[in-house]
Design a protein around this motif. Structure first.
Motif, PDB file in Angstrom:
ATOM      1  N   LEU A 216       0.812  -1.209   0.000  1.00  0.00           N
ATOM      2  CA  LEU A 216       0.000   0.000   0.000  1.00  0.00           C
ATOM      3  C   LEU A 216       0.852   1.269   0.000  1.00  0.00           C
ATOM      4  CD1 LEU A 216      -3.132   0.168   0.010  1.00  0.00           C
ATOM      5  CD2 LEU A 216      -2.973   0.870   2.396  1.00  0.00           C
ATOM      6  N   GLU A 217       2.121   1.162   0.427  1.00  0.00           N
ATOM      7  CA  GLU A 217       2.945   2.378   0.484  1.00  0.00           C
ATOM      8  C   GLU A 217       3.165   2.999  -0.884  1.00  0.00           C
ATOM      9  OE1 GLU A 217       6.018  -0.979   0.093  1.00  0.00           O
ATOM     10  OE2 GLU A 217       4.205  -0.628   1.266  1.00  0.00           O
ATOM     11  N   THR A 218       2.962   2.222  -1.946  1.00  0.00           N
ATOM     12  CA  THR A 218       3.132   2.789  -3.281  1.00  0.00           C
ATOM     13  C   THR A 218       2.050   3.816  -3.610  1.00  0.00           C
ATOM     14  OG1 THR A 218       1.841   1.023  -4.333  1.00  0.00           O
ATOM     15  CG2 THR A 218       4.213   0.665  -4.116  1.00  0.00           C
ATOM     16  N   VAL A 219       0.923   3.776  -2.874  1.00  0.00           N
ATOM     17  CA  VAL A 219      -0.139   4.760  -3.084  1.00  0.00           C
ATOM     18  C   VAL A 219      -0.340   5.622  -1.837  1.00  0.00           C
ATOM     19  CG1 VAL A 219      -1.365   3.522  -4.893  1.00  0.00           C
ATOM     20  CG2 VAL A 219      -1.847   2.963  -2.516  1.00  0.00           C
ATOM     21  N   GLN A 220       0.682   5.660  -0.984  1.00  0.00           N
ATOM     22  CA  GLN A 220       0.683   6.550   0.174  1.00  0.00           C
ATOM     23  C   GLN A 220       1.753   7.618  -0.026  1.00  0.00           C
ATOM     24  OE1 GLN A 220       0.825   2.950   3.034  1.00  0.00           O
ATOM     25  NE2 GLN A 220       0.046   4.602   4.328  1.00  0.00           N
ATOM     26  N   ALA A 221       1.534   8.769   0.587  1.00  0.00           N
ATOM     27  CA  ALA A 221       2.489   9.864   0.457  1.00  0.00           C
ATOM     28  C   ALA A 221       3.695   9.612   1.353  1.00  0.00           C
ATOM     29  CB  ALA A 221       1.832  11.187   0.832  1.00  0.00           C
ATOM     30  N   ALA A 222       4.857   9.953   0.831  1.00  0.00           N
ATOM     31  CA  ALA A 222       6.082   9.823   1.617  1.00  0.00           C
ATOM     32  C   ALA A 222       6.305  11.032   2.501  1.00  0.00           C
ATOM     33  CB  ALA A 222       7.279   9.625   0.683  1.00  0.00           C
ATOM     34  N   GLY A 223       5.400  12.001   2.423  1.00  0.00           N
ATOM     35  CA  GLY A 223       5.537  13.229   3.209  1.00  0.00           C
ATOM     36  C   GLY A 223       6.147  14.323   2.362  1.00  0.00           C
ATOM     37  N   GLY A 224       5.574  15.496   2.403  1.00  0.00           N
ATOM     38  CA  GLY A 224       6.074  16.610   1.600  1.00  0.00           C
ATOM     39  C   GLY A 224       5.231  17.835   1.853  1.00  0.00           C
ATOM     40  N   ALA A 521      -5.462  12.148 -11.557  1.00  0.00           N
ATOM     41  CA  ALA A 521      -4.739  12.558 -10.352  1.00  0.00           C
ATOM     42  C   ALA A 521      -3.391  11.859 -10.259  1.00  0.00           C
ATOM     43  CB  ALA A 521      -5.586  12.261  -9.118  1.00  0.00           C
ATOM     44  N   ARG A 522      -3.348  10.575 -10.604  1.00  0.00           N
ATOM     45  CA  ARG A 522      -2.090   9.816 -10.529  1.00  0.00           C
ATOM     46  C   ARG A 522      -1.071  10.344 -11.542  1.00  0.00           C
ATOM     47  NH1 ARG A 522      -4.082   5.241 -11.289  1.00  0.00           N
ATOM     48  NH2 ARG A 522      -3.750   5.098 -13.526  1.00  0.00           N
ATOM     49  N   ILE A 523      -1.521  10.651 -12.736  1.00  0.00           N
ATOM     50  CA  ILE A 523      -0.602  11.173 -13.758  1.00  0.00           C
ATOM     51  C   ILE A 523       0.015  12.485 -13.286  1.00  0.00           C
ATOM     52  CG2 ILE A 523      -0.509  12.207 -16.062  1.00  0.00           C
ATOM     53  CD1 ILE A 523      -2.518  10.078 -16.972  1.00  0.00           C
ATOM     54  N   LEU A 524      -0.792  13.360 -12.716  1.00  0.00           N
ATOM     55  CA  LEU A 524      -0.242  14.645 -12.280  1.00  0.00           C
ATOM     56  C   LEU A 524       0.690  14.482 -11.078  1.00  0.00           C
ATOM     57  CD1 LEU A 524      -3.112  17.224 -12.776  1.00  0.00           C
ATOM     58  CD2 LEU A 524      -1.363  16.431 -14.357  1.00  0.00           C
ATOM     59  N   ARG A 525       0.492  13.420 -10.277  1.00  0.00           N
ATOM     60  CA  ARG A 525       1.431  13.172  -9.174  1.00  0.00           C
ATOM     61  C   ARG A 525       2.819  12.831  -9.687  1.00  0.00           C
ATOM     62  NH1 ARG A 525      -2.930  10.377  -6.622  1.00  0.00           N
ATOM     63  NH2 ARG A 525      -2.074   8.339  -7.169  1.00  0.00           N
ATOM     64  N   LEU A 526       2.901  12.276 -10.900  1.00  0.00           N
ATOM     65  CA  LEU A 526       4.202  11.910 -11.464  1.00  0.00           C
ATOM     66  C   LEU A 526       5.118  13.118 -11.627  1.00  0.00           C
ATOM     67  CD1 LEU A 526       3.037   9.474 -14.313  1.00  0.00           C
ATOM     68  CD2 LEU A 526       4.028   8.841 -12.106  1.00  0.00           C
ATOM     69  N   PHE A 527       4.527  14.302 -11.722  1.00  0.00           N
ATOM     70  CA  PHE A 527       5.334  15.507 -11.925  1.00  0.00           C
ATOM     71  C   PHE A 527       5.939  16.022 -10.627  1.00  0.00           C
ATOM     72  CE2 PHE A 527       2.708  15.230 -15.652  1.00  0.00           C
ATOM     73  CZ  PHE A 527       3.493  15.741 -16.676  1.00  0.00           C
ATOM     74  N   GLY A 528       5.516  15.469  -9.494  1.00  0.00           N
ATOM     75  CA  GLY A 528       6.124  15.810  -8.218  1.00  0.00           C
ATOM     76  C   GLY A 528       5.696  17.160  -7.678  1.00  0.00           C
ATOM     77  N   GLU A 529       6.330  17.546  -6.566  1.00  0.00           N
ATOM     78  CA  GLU A 529       6.016  18.809  -5.902  1.00  0.00           C
ATOM     79  C   GLU A 529       6.555  19.990  -6.714  1.00  0.00           C
ATOM     80  OE1 GLU A 529       4.349  19.234  -3.184  1.00  0.00           O
ATOM     81  OE2 GLU A 529       4.336  17.319  -2.119  1.00  0.00           O
ATOM     82  N   THR A 530       5.750  21.014  -6.864  1.00  0.00           N
ATOM     83  CA  THR A 530       6.216  22.197  -7.593  1.00  0.00           C
ATOM     84  C   THR A 530       7.246  22.976  -6.783  1.00  0.00           C
ATOM     85  OG1 THR A 530       4.357  23.449  -6.701  1.00  0.00           O
ATOM     86  CG2 THR A 530       4.060  22.450  -8.859  1.00  0.00           C
ATOM     87  N   THR A 531       7.297  22.730  -5.476  1.00  0.00           N
ATOM     88  CA  THR A 531       8.262  23.440  -4.623  1.00  0.00           C
ATOM     89  C   THR A 531       9.597  22.711  -4.513  1.00  0.00           C
ATOM     90  OG1 THR A 531       7.273  22.327  -2.710  1.00  0.00           O
ATOM     91  CG2 THR A 531       6.472  24.540  -3.244  1.00  0.00           C
ATOM     92  N   ASP A 532       9.682  21.520  -5.078  1.00  0.00           N
ATOM     93  CA  ASP A 532      10.920  20.733  -5.008  1.00  0.00           C
ATOM     94  C   ASP A 532      11.738  20.987  -6.271  1.00  0.00           C
ATOM     95  OD1 ASP A 532      12.925  18.899  -4.815  1.00  0.00           O
ATOM     96  OD2 ASP A 532      11.629  17.128  -4.778  1.00  0.00           O
ATOM     97  N   PRO A 533      12.909  21.595  -6.142  1.00  0.00           N
ATOM     98  CA  PRO A 533      13.715  21.904  -7.341  1.00  0.00           C
ATOM     99  C   PRO A 533      14.097  20.669  -8.148  1.00  0.00           C
ATOM    100  CG  PRO A 533      14.559  23.063  -5.413  1.00  0.00           C
ATOM    101  CD  PRO A 533      13.546  22.090  -4.910  1.00  0.00           C
ATOM    102  N   LEU A 548      -1.143  22.590 -13.887  1.00  0.00           N
ATOM    103  CA  LEU A 548      -0.924  21.344 -13.158  1.00  0.00           C
ATOM    104  C   LEU A 548      -1.524  21.439 -11.751  1.00  0.00           C
ATOM    105  CD1 LEU A 548       2.356  19.299 -13.082  1.00  0.00           C
ATOM    106  CD2 LEU A 548       1.273  19.925 -10.953  1.00  0.00           C
ATOM    107  N   LEU A 549      -1.214  22.524 -11.044  1.00  0.00           N
ATOM    108  CA  LEU A 549      -1.730  22.690  -9.689  1.00  0.00           C
ATOM    109  C   LEU A 549      -3.252  22.834  -9.684  1.00  0.00           C
ATOM    110  CD1 LEU A 549       0.976  25.118  -8.278  1.00  0.00           C
ATOM    111  CD2 LEU A 549       0.471  22.828  -7.413  1.00  0.00           C
ATOM    112  N   TYR A 550      -3.775  23.611 -10.626  1.00  0.00           N
ATOM    113  CA  TYR A 550      -5.222  23.841 -10.669  1.00  0.00           C
ATOM    114  C   TYR A 550      -5.962  22.536 -10.962  1.00  0.00           C
ATOM    115  CZ  TYR A 550      -9.596  26.271 -11.650  1.00  0.00           C
ATOM    116  OH  TYR A 550     -10.894  26.709 -11.608  1.00  0.00           O
TER     117      TYR A 550
END
Length: 866
Positions: A216-224, A521-533, A548-550
């Motif tokens: 299940l961790e593959t669909v859980q957030a690692a924290g961010g 939603a899953r596809i857009l998660r692939l792009f990662g956090e916008t605040t992470d360089p 992406l955010l909207y």
């Protein structure tokens, strides 16, 4: 004499024709929920009448379809109970192993946990133990091995309750899981928006079903920045597990994860139990080493056990390595320095040292085969590996030119060493433990996408950015999603985003047309956090990052994850502040206000929409001004500021605004709440017609619900017709706001017909949906509806929920609070708490008079009686 519907004859005829409920419902043109009311006899609650045209038409269709005279379907009600109809033998379920769990060749040290799980999974009754048990531990601690031993012990014999096994390591697509699970448990193929509801209905039907979810961790957030550690990223999966933790028939779920399930924390050990897997004891650790062929004196064994930290997979790999390459002698392992710790994951570092030694000791062909297999989460069969062997030497590595026999021998040896396992299927696929995958993937000299491309050529046209026809079928959508993954792996985020927005059509096609909310939603998660360089999103152009955010917020809001939707819009607005993109900020603030309103945070919603409106007026953005005024007026109405609401809607009229879509719907809701039904109906009928012409199905569906609520007391049949039209949109999209509205209308139709049981069930289902999704506005109103139904049916147990009013549901929504207080007062009075009931009624009267509630006279009469 009174009449009743002969539901026993309907059931008997359907069984004789060997039709499912779904098949017969479709053949007579009703949804399965309506059909079940007839077959169960619920339509007889409160008496059965055939005066409604829709009901007469349905009886005619049933008569024609089943060959039963209409006179035999509607019979005189007999005061003596009819003899019981012999029910068919209960359905037996053969276990469904969609994915094969990795078996530990040598299982030691977890026998007590396995026995507890066996007792829990074998209990046939509802309420025997928690609905969800989570095995939680670091990677390689043995979670999957325990789950595999349990399902093996259950066996493959058909059983009364189903056994469904899914691995998110092999397939992390929630929509694929739901589609497969609902086919198995319910035997139906619903559209995207109905999958979860159909699965919940099937799991709650009674049998002791068991769902096993691995990885299940593959669909859980690692924290961010956007999600807490361990938070489930897919709201549909969260709602499923929350429902199981609450209690869903006798159904249960066993899940494995590296992360704690914070979403289930409110249910503690009552509905959700966490079993934390610690290290193996020294005795069990030594047993495991010897099982894999390691040998030596007690000191040598103890040294390796201590250095490994009792980590099961590290011990298994160390024992396998010693047995295969060192003649069982553990002493040469000392230089590997198993005890060296990494700052963030000591166990991974220790294991990596052993795997590095393995990689050096393996023949080149076996090492390269394992490295390439490690990029394929779902594994590969021999034929696929042979295709890879025929690829260019750079991609195939030492596997280039290998024969079928050579590939087979290499796989057999890697299986003996415990590095790969058969993942099921025919022909069998091969896969490896995620820890092993992570290490050997790092040895690839080419990108993972190059290996994947060599094995599966993308379908023709998947890279065309703007195809004439957007993809619709599941296979093509999967292929395009893989293209996006490959582009991101190759460091091309801009091209990946173009494929999402142009080939897939973004939210407007993927979400609104296809209802593929989870996929989007899953596809857009692939792009990662916008605040992470380091994330792909950081290198996108500003316009793409804003979109992406909207759209993340749109998917989350539709799926019922309002908290994440709000965070997405806030991030969007922060990103656009200080730029010339005024329109984006105006839209972002207004959408955030809309979401806050749904959550019941009305003051915050009012502040956001006011800011948006000021900016729109300063920039002269006419359309945005109208939208802002309408939303502001609607929020004022919810807060009970009726003068401000009237002023806002009057301003729209003076502007000459057409008041279509939500603008008109909000105003119509305002008039309907004030009792001005004719104005509301006239406005909404024109609005629905306009939305249907423009193809705005979601807005049209909301209008249909509003029209149904307007006529439900006088014409339940017409309200039901409106309900069917609205439910069609929910079936496609799964949009939770509309689902909550549909629950409300369904409950009110049942209440108007005296079908109290169905009304109570629908109101509670809607309330639980609203609670799970954070829809505070709807939760208050559906809670009030539940009290109204409980009072109407004289259900003292249900009326007892009035005690929860102050603690749970009262908020800023003046209309919802007024109704809650009124019905709570009547419920308390009905169960003998007259003084408390009067206090609630007096509070309701003050509030209802302030907002001009059409029920204020009824409240005043109740106060005067006491």
């Amino acid at each position: 004499m009174a009449q009743r519907f002969h539901h026993e004859a309907l059931l008997r005829a359907r069984l004789e024709l060997e039709l499912t409920q779904e098949e017969l419902a479709a053949s007579v043109g009703v949804d399965v929920r309506t059909y079940r009311r007839y077959e169960s006899g619920e339509v007889n609650e409160g008496g059965f009448s055939v005066r409604q045209p829709a009901r007469r038409k349905l009886l005619e269709r049933l008569s024609a379809e089943l060959g039963i005279a209409a006179a035999d379907l509607v019979i005189e009600a007999d005061p003596t109970p009819a003899p019981a109809l012999h029910a068919p033998a209960p359905r037996l379920f053969s276990p469904e192993h969609v994915h094969t769990l990795q078996r530990a060749p040598h299982f030691v040290g977890r026998e007590d946990i396995l026995e507890e799980l066996w007792a829990w999974a074998s209990a046939p009754e509802k309420g025997k133990g928690p609905g969800v048990v989570a095995l939680v531990g670091v990677g390689g601690a043995g979670k999957t091995a325990i789950a595999e031993r349990l399902v093996t012990r259950i066996g493959d014999t058909p059983r009364r309750g189903g056994l469904f096994v899914w691995s998110f390591y092999d397939d992390e697509r929630t929509e694929a899981f739901l589609a497969h699970a609902v086919r198995y448990f319910a035997g139906v193929e619903p559209q995207a928006g109905e999958r979860l509801e159909a699965l919940l209905l099937a799991l709650g039907s009674g049998p002791p079903h068991l769902v096993v979810l691995d990885g299940l961790e593959t669909v859980q957030a690692a924290g961010g920045a956007s999600r807490a550690h361990g938070e489930l990223e897919d709201p549909l999966l969260r709602r499923l597990l929350v429902a199981l933790a609450r209690g869903l028939g006798a159904a249960r779920a066993l899940v494995t994860s590296r992360f704690l399930l914070g979403d289930l924390a409110p249910w503690g050990d009552a509905g959700a139990r966490t079993v934390k897997l610690g290290p193996l004891s020294p005795i069990d650790a030594e047993r495991l080493l010897r099982s894999w062929g390691a040998d030596g004196d007690g000191e040598a064994l103890a040294r390796v056990v201590h250095a490994s930290g009792g980590h099961a997979l590290s011990l298994a790999v160390a024992g396998s390595y010693a047995g295969a390459f060192l003649g069982g002698d553990l002493r040469p392992l000392d230089p590997l320095d198993l005890a060296e710790a990494a700052r963030d994951d000591p166990l991974a570092r220790r294991l990596a040292r052993v795997l590095s030694a393995y990689a050096a000791a393996l023949p080149d062909a076996e090492r390269d085969l394992l490295a390439r297999l490690s990029v394929l989460s779902a594994g590969a069969d021999e034929d696929a590996l042979l295709v890879l062997a025929s690829a260019s030497p750079r991609v195939a590595g030492a596997l280039a030119g290998a024969s079928a026999e050579g590939v087979r021998r290499a796989l057999a040896r890697l299986e003996r060493l415990g590095l790969v396992f058969r993942a099921g299927g025919e022909p069998p696929r091969w896969s490896s433990h995620p820890f092993v995958r992570d290490h050997f993937r790092s040895l690839l000299p080419v990108s993972p996408s190059a290996v994947q491309a060599a094995m599966t050529a993308p379908p023709e046209g998947t890279l065309i950015f703007a195809p004439r026809q957007k993809p619709r079928d599941r296979g093509r959508l999967d292929a395009v999603e893989e293209v996006i993954r490959a582009l991101l792996d190759a460091g091309q985020p801009t091209e990946a985003y173009r494929v999402y927005s142009q080939t897939l059509g973004g939210f407007s096609h993927l979400g609104l047309v296809l209802g593929e909310m989870s996929r989007g939603a899953r596809i857009l998660r692939l792009f990662g956090e916008t605040t992470d360089p380091a994330a792909p999103a950081a290198s996108l152009a500003l316009g793409f990052r804003l979109a992406l955010l909207y759209e993340r917020g749109l998917y989350a809001g539709a799926l019922g994850d309002l908290a994440f939707a709000r965070r997405s819009y806030e991030a969007h607005n922060t990103l656009v502040e200080g730029t010339p993109e005024v329109t984006h900020l105006v839209t972002g603030l207004r959408t955030l206000a809309y979401t806050e309103r749904l959550a019941g945070a009305l003051s915050a919603a009012r502040a956001h929409v006011s800011q948006s409106l000021v900016m729109a007026e300063s920039a002269g953005l006419g359309t945005h001004i109208a939208r802002g005024i309408a939303l502001s007026a609607s929020i004022a109405h919810d807060l009970g500021d009726i003068d401000a609401a009237r002023a806002g809607f009057s301003r729209l009229a003076a502007m000459g605004d057409a008041r279509v879509a939500r603008r008109g719907l909000w105003e119509a809701e305002h008039w309907l709440a004030l009792g001005q039904r004719e104005e509301a109906v006239q406005m909404t009928e024109a609005n629905v017609a306009a939305c249907e012409r423009l193809g705005w199905a979601g807005h049209a569906a909301q209008g249909q619900v509003l029209l149904g609520l307007a006529v439900v007391e006088e014409d339940p049949a017409e309200a039901e017709r409106r309900l069917h039209a609205a439910r069609a949109w929910v079936v496609v999209s799964g949009e939770v706001e509309m689902a909550a509205r549909v629950h409300e209308l369904t409950a009110r139709i049942a209440l108007s017909r005296g079908a109290f049981f169905e009304a109570a069930r629908e109101a509670l289902a809607g309330e639980q949906l609203a609670e799970a999704c954070g829809l505070g506005l709807f939760r208050t109103r559906l809670f009030a509806l539940g009290l109204e139904i409980a009072h109407a049916r004289g259900d003292e147990a249900a009326m007892g929920r009035a005690k929860d009013v102050q603690r749970q549901v009262l908020g800023e929504d003046a209309w919802g609070c007024a109704d809650v207080l009124h019905w709570a007062g009547l419920c308390h009075s009905s169960v003998g708490e007259a003084e408390l009931g009067k206090r609630y009624l007096e509070a309701a009267l003050v509030l209802r008079e302030r907002i001009g509630h059409p029920g204020r006279e009824a409240t005043r009469e109740e106060v005067c009686r006491r």
